[in-house]
Design an enzyme around this catalytic site. Sequence first.
Site, PDB file in Angstrom:
ATOM      1  N   CYS A 196      -9.224   4.790  -9.838  1.00  0.00           N
ATOM      2  CA  CYS A 196      -9.453   5.490 -11.102  1.00  0.00           C
ATOM      3  C   CYS A 196     -10.013   6.871 -10.794  1.00  0.00           C
ATOM      4  O   CYS A 196     -10.846   7.036  -9.911  1.00  0.00           O
ATOM      5  CB  CYS A 196     -10.409   4.785 -12.045  1.00  0.00           C
ATOM      6  SG  CYS A 196      -9.837   3.198 -12.608  1.00  0.00           S
ATOM      7  N   GLU A 251      -0.574  -1.828  12.055  1.00  0.00           N
ATOM      8  CA  GLU A 251      -0.495  -0.630  11.209  1.00  0.00           C
ATOM      9  C   GLU A 251       0.955  -0.351  10.796  1.00  0.00           C
ATOM     10  O   GLU A 251       1.228   0.018   9.652  1.00  0.00           O
ATOM     11  CB  GLU A 251      -1.120   0.563  11.961  1.00  0.00           C
ATOM     12  CG  GLU A 251      -1.035   1.894  11.267  1.00  0.00           C
ATOM     13  CD  GLU A 251      -1.760   1.963   9.916  1.00  0.00           C
ATOM     14  OE1 GLU A 251      -2.463   1.006   9.543  1.00  0.00           O
ATOM     15  OE2 GLU A 251      -1.580   2.970   9.233  1.00  0.00           O
ATOM     16  N   ASN A 267     -15.032   4.808 -14.272  1.00  0.00           N
ATOM     17  CA  ASN A 267     -14.502   4.249 -13.030  1.00  0.00           C
ATOM     18  C   ASN A 267     -15.530   3.247 -12.545  1.00  0.00           C
ATOM     19  O   ASN A 267     -16.705   3.585 -12.415  1.00  0.00           O
ATOM     20  CB  ASN A 267     -14.312   5.395 -12.021  1.00  0.00           C
ATOM     21  CG  ASN A 267     -13.955   4.914 -10.622  1.00  0.00           C
ATOM     22  OD1 ASN A 267     -13.579   3.762 -10.442  1.00  0.00           O
ATOM     23  ND2 ASN A 267     -14.072   5.805  -9.651  1.00  0.00           N
ATOM     24  N   GLY A 268     -15.118   2.003 -12.305  1.00  0.00           N
ATOM     25  CA  GLY A 268     -16.076   0.983 -11.852  1.00  0.00           C
ATOM     26  C   GLY A 268     -15.890  -0.289 -12.646  1.00  0.00           C
ATOM     27  O   GLY A 268     -14.894  -0.452 -13.372  1.00  0.00           O
ATOM     28  N   ARG A 277      -5.608   8.130  -7.049  1.00  0.00           N
ATOM     29  CA  ARG A 277      -6.666   7.150  -7.277  1.00  0.00           C
ATOM     30  C   ARG A 277      -6.228   6.055  -8.253  1.00  0.00           C
ATOM     31  O   ARG A 277      -6.972   5.095  -8.490  1.00  0.00           O
ATOM     32  CB  ARG A 277      -7.917   7.838  -7.808  1.00  0.00           C
ATOM     33  CG  ARG A 277      -8.503   8.849  -6.843  1.00  0.00           C
ATOM     34  CD  ARG A 277      -9.737   9.470  -7.415  1.00  0.00           C
ATOM     35  NE  ARG A 277     -10.833   8.542  -7.435  1.00  0.00           N
ATOM     36  CZ  ARG A 277     -11.750   8.409  -6.485  1.00  0.00           C
ATOM     37  NH1 ARG A 277     -11.693   9.182  -5.434  1.00  0.00           N
ATOM     38  NH2 ARG A 277     -12.705   7.525  -6.572  1.00  0.00           N
ATOM     39  N   TRP A 315      -6.484   2.803 -12.554  1.00  0.00           N
ATOM     40  CA  TRP A 315      -6.004   1.693 -11.736  1.00  0.00           C
ATOM     41  C   TRP A 315      -6.596   0.456 -12.391  1.00  0.00           C
ATOM     42  O   TRP A 315      -7.821   0.269 -12.378  1.00  0.00           O
ATOM     43  CB  TRP A 315      -6.492   1.851 -10.292  1.00  0.00           C
ATOM     44  CG  TRP A 315      -5.881   0.872  -9.348  1.00  0.00           C
ATOM     45  CD1 TRP A 315      -4.715   1.010  -8.650  1.00  0.00           C
ATOM     46  CD2 TRP A 315      -6.403  -0.403  -8.963  1.00  0.00           C
ATOM     47  NE1 TRP A 315      -4.483  -0.098  -7.873  1.00  0.00           N
ATOM     48  CE2 TRP A 315      -5.506  -0.980  -8.054  1.00  0.00           C
ATOM     49  CE3 TRP A 315      -7.544  -1.128  -9.319  1.00  0.00           C
ATOM     50  CZ2 TRP A 315      -5.706  -2.227  -7.477  1.00  0.00           C
ATOM     51  CZ3 TRP A 315      -7.750  -2.374  -8.751  1.00  0.00           C
ATOM     52  CH2 TRP A 315      -6.833  -2.921  -7.834  1.00  0.00           C
ATOM     53  N   GLU A 329       3.385  -1.468   2.496  1.00  0.00           N
ATOM     54  CA  GLU A 329       2.747  -0.666   1.438  1.00  0.00           C
ATOM     55  C   GLU A 329       3.752   0.186   0.678  1.00  0.00           C
ATOM     56  O   GLU A 329       3.673   0.293  -0.529  1.00  0.00           O
ATOM     57  CB  GLU A 329       1.766   0.367   2.020  1.00  0.00           C
ATOM     58  CG  GLU A 329       0.575  -0.111   2.715  1.00  0.00           C
ATOM     59  CD  GLU A 329      -0.402   1.013   3.050  1.00  0.00           C
ATOM     60  OE1 GLU A 329      -1.432   1.074   2.403  1.00  0.00           O
ATOM     61  OE2 GLU A 329      -0.135   1.799   3.990  1.00  0.00           O
ATOM     62  N   LYS A 378      -5.579   4.906  -3.500  1.00  0.00           N
ATOM     63  CA  LYS A 378      -6.037   5.424  -2.212  1.00  0.00           C
ATOM     64  C   LYS A 378      -7.483   5.061  -1.926  1.00  0.00           C
ATOM     65  O   LYS A 378      -7.856   4.727  -0.822  1.00  0.00           O
ATOM     66  CB  LYS A 378      -5.876   6.945  -2.179  1.00  0.00           C
ATOM     67  CG  LYS A 378      -6.314   7.515  -0.847  1.00  0.00           C
ATOM     68  CD  LYS A 378      -5.388   8.569  -0.375  1.00  0.00           C
ATOM     69  CE  LYS A 378      -5.622   8.915   1.071  1.00  0.00           C
ATOM     70  NZ  LYS A 378      -5.008   7.967   1.992  1.00  0.00           N
ATOM     71  N   LYS A 406       2.120  -0.176   6.987  1.00  0.00           N
ATOM     72  CA  LYS A 406       2.779   1.010   6.422  1.00  0.00           C
ATOM     73  C   LYS A 406       4.068   0.594   5.727  1.00  0.00           C
ATOM     74  O   LYS A 406       4.347   1.016   4.618  1.00  0.00           O
ATOM     75  CB  LYS A 406       3.129   2.035   7.514  1.00  0.00           C
ATOM     76  CG  LYS A 406       2.007   2.857   8.074  1.00  0.00           C
ATOM     77  CD  LYS A 406       1.510   3.967   7.193  1.00  0.00           C
ATOM     78  CE  LYS A 406       0.420   3.513   6.302  1.00  0.00           C
ATOM     79  NZ  LYS A 406      -0.909   3.371   6.753  1.00  0.00           N
ATOM     80  N   HIS A 447       4.415 -18.473  19.281  1.00  0.00           N
ATOM     81  CA  HIS A 447       3.606 -19.511  18.619  1.00  0.00           C
ATOM     82  C   HIS A 447       3.791 -19.484  17.105  1.00  0.00           C
ATOM     83  O   HIS A 447       2.859 -19.774  16.363  1.00  0.00           O
ATOM     84  CB  HIS A 447       2.133 -19.333  18.999  1.00  0.00           C
ATOM     85  CG  HIS A 447       1.908 -19.405  20.471  1.00  0.00           C
ATOM     86  ND1 HIS A 447       2.000 -20.588  21.172  1.00  0.00           N
ATOM     87  CD2 HIS A 447       1.642 -18.434  21.380  1.00  0.00           C
ATOM     88  CE1 HIS A 447       1.782 -20.338  22.463  1.00  0.00           C
ATOM     89  NE2 HIS A 447       1.572 -19.039  22.609  1.00  0.00           N
TER      90      HIS A 447
HETATM   91  C1  G6P Z   1      -6.867   1.643   0.494  1.00  0.00           C
HETATM   92  C2  G6P Z   1      -5.799   2.620   0.941  1.00  0.00           C
HETATM   93  C3  G6P Z   1      -5.581   2.491   2.448  1.00  0.00           C
HETATM   94  C4  G6P Z   1      -6.897   2.680   3.185  1.00  0.00           C
HETATM   95  C5  G6P Z   1      -7.975   1.726   2.683  1.00  0.00           C
HETATM   96  C6  G6P Z   1      -9.349   2.063   3.240  1.00  0.00           C
HETATM   97  O1  G6P Z   1      -6.398   0.346   0.608  1.00  0.00           O
HETATM   98  O2  G6P Z   1      -4.588   2.370   0.255  1.00  0.00           O
HETATM   99  O3  G6P Z   1      -4.647   3.477   2.878  1.00  0.00           O
HETATM  100  O4  G6P Z   1      -6.701   2.465   4.547  1.00  0.00           O
HETATM  101  O5  G6P Z   1      -8.080   1.804   1.254  1.00  0.00           O
HETATM  102  O6  G6P Z   1      -9.725   3.321   2.772  1.00  0.00           O
HETATM  103  P1  G6P Z   1     -10.808   4.234   3.461  1.00  0.00           P
HETATM  104  O7  G6P Z   1     -10.909   5.434   2.578  1.00  0.00           O
HETATM  105  O8  G6P Z   1     -12.076   3.437   3.483  1.00  0.00           O
HETATM  106  O9  G6P Z   1     -10.331   4.556   4.825  1.00  0.00           O
END
Ligand code: G6P
Length: 615
Positions: free
Chosen positions: A2, A488, A100-101, A27, A74, A495, A610, A492, A511
């Site tokens: 948010c 990772e 936000n919260g 956000r 969000w 996501e 994000k 990626k 396994h």
């Molecule tokens: C969210 C984002 C990710 C990020 C994670 C941690 O899930 O979509 O891309 O890695 O938060 O965020 P930070 O700001 O703590 O690295």
Amino acid sequence: MCGIVGYVGKQKAGPILLDGLKRLEYRGYDSAGLAIHQRKGLTCVKKTGPVINLFKETEKCELSGKLGISHTRWATHGGVTTENAHPHVSSDGLFAIAHNGVIENYQSIKRFLLGNGYTFASETDSEVLVNLISYHYRKETCDTDKRFFESVRKTLMHVEGTYGIAVVCVDYPQEMVGARLGSPLIVGIGEEEYLLASDVSAIISRTQNVVYLKDNEVVSITPKNFTISTINRESVDPIVDQVDWAIEESELGIHSHFMEKEIFEQPVSLENSMRGRFSDDGSTANFGGLNLSSQEWRGVDRILFCGCGTAWHACLTAEYLIERFARVPVEVEYASEFRYRNAPLDKNTLFFAVSQSGETIDTLAALREAKRKGFRTLAITNGVGSTIAREADGGIYQHAGPEIGVASTKAFTSQILLSAMVALYLGRLRDMSYTDGCAFAKALKQVPELVARTLEQNEKIKDIAGRYAGYEDMLFLGRQSMFPIALEGALKLKEISYIHAEGYPAAEMKHGPIALISDKCPSVFLAPKCETFHKIVSNIQEIKARTGKVIVVTSEGAEFPADLADDIITVPDAHEALQPILFTIPVQLLSYYIAVERGCNVDKPRNLAKSVTVE
Ligand code: G6P
């Protein structure tokens, strides 16, 4: 998670709020809305979907007011509907709020308010908050110039949970009130104008002077000034910080997506992360803000790294790097698990939080829990002035520049690089020789150039991506320090392209995951020149024997057998410990181009945000 923007000044608020929301959209993009103080009262416009929908909606109205709040959502409480979109207006029409919260005790407050004649149009906790403000306002007996501020302050004393809020009141055409607890909020100081925002990117086009509010602080802003006090009425002397971003850094430029821009920025972001951080004799790293003496570092017996998402993968690479060079045992925990696990920790444990934003609520809570237990806490973060940066005992800023794409890219490689520099620094305090230190420092300095060379594979990777975009499952496999990069790569891909993907240590494949292998499930193998290279080649043969397609990412000196893989991407040779940085580039590009090929919204993947500032 948010985004909030508020404006009060001489300009029309509408266009400034919409511009800010556009920049904050990463956000949350379930819905967006604004409320502007107009001559005839509060005008509130809301729309589901991205900010562009709100933009079109506002074209239908006359918005001339110079004070307003806005929000990009969000969803937490309640589905994605116009009713649940912010700002929320109190049922008597007196107040509007952008929040936000999460208000945890909203149900009991709602019952109380229903008993006092308030009504509700949405399913949100935020609407409860704005009605409680109205309730306190009606009861408030203090001077008129304080009444608005006081009613917000009193309301917050009854609230459990987290909030960053911006509130406007019909009776106060020149004042906005904001507050924070657990969710970020900053004050932007412009020329005869003030702004509130969830983060700097929303207001960077108007001012570089900001005040980062602390938890339990309440702020009042007018076109002429601002005042901050704590929720308990103690006055606060604000510290004004200067943001050193240029506006262009948060704009797309020639790129189609922020993710693409940020992938290609990595040679520069890595250079910036390292700048000024090597000792004069070239044998070790220097960090300005660790606030830990050499003696204290030597007393550290164990390091606990915590993070979420991509940052957690960076923590895993830190484990390999620090254990290898400094021989200090490292543990890695998901911040969300650590905060509730009550893990027994040795007394000489150092806690390290890793977070791009510096605002992720679980990472922040883990840091607070470690602090509460009396452990020394450090942070690696890209969020200058962020809550984690301010609350850790010391830390390292990444200086990677703003990262806007929801999928983290340049922040990740910068976190690995900085972990390698911590490993060098700590190694040199222990058993690493001067010569070995110099050699590793030299290898580190070469990384930006090697990353630039890796990016030259771009067209080839795009071509490969085109051929794999139709699959619905994929495995990413690597050994040792390539395992976090496999994780990772899989993250990626899922996501941004919604392809189911798993990352696994290559030898563990037998396994379980090997059962997934068929001509419908390709694998990406990360096979650098290393001790286990021949073992990985055997693992690939096992996949080929089961009709699985294989993409291999390898390094120049490894001499990978050309006929064994369906597609090969070769990256330059680097110091073995730094190869994870180089191998990250192809998996980022592969995911990016696959997602583009599938027509996905790369910078705003569904359901994600994000900066995750709610639990
Ligand atoms: C969210 C984002 C990710 C990020 C994670 C941690 O899930 O979509 O891309 O890695 O938060 O965020 P930070 O700001 O703590 O690295």
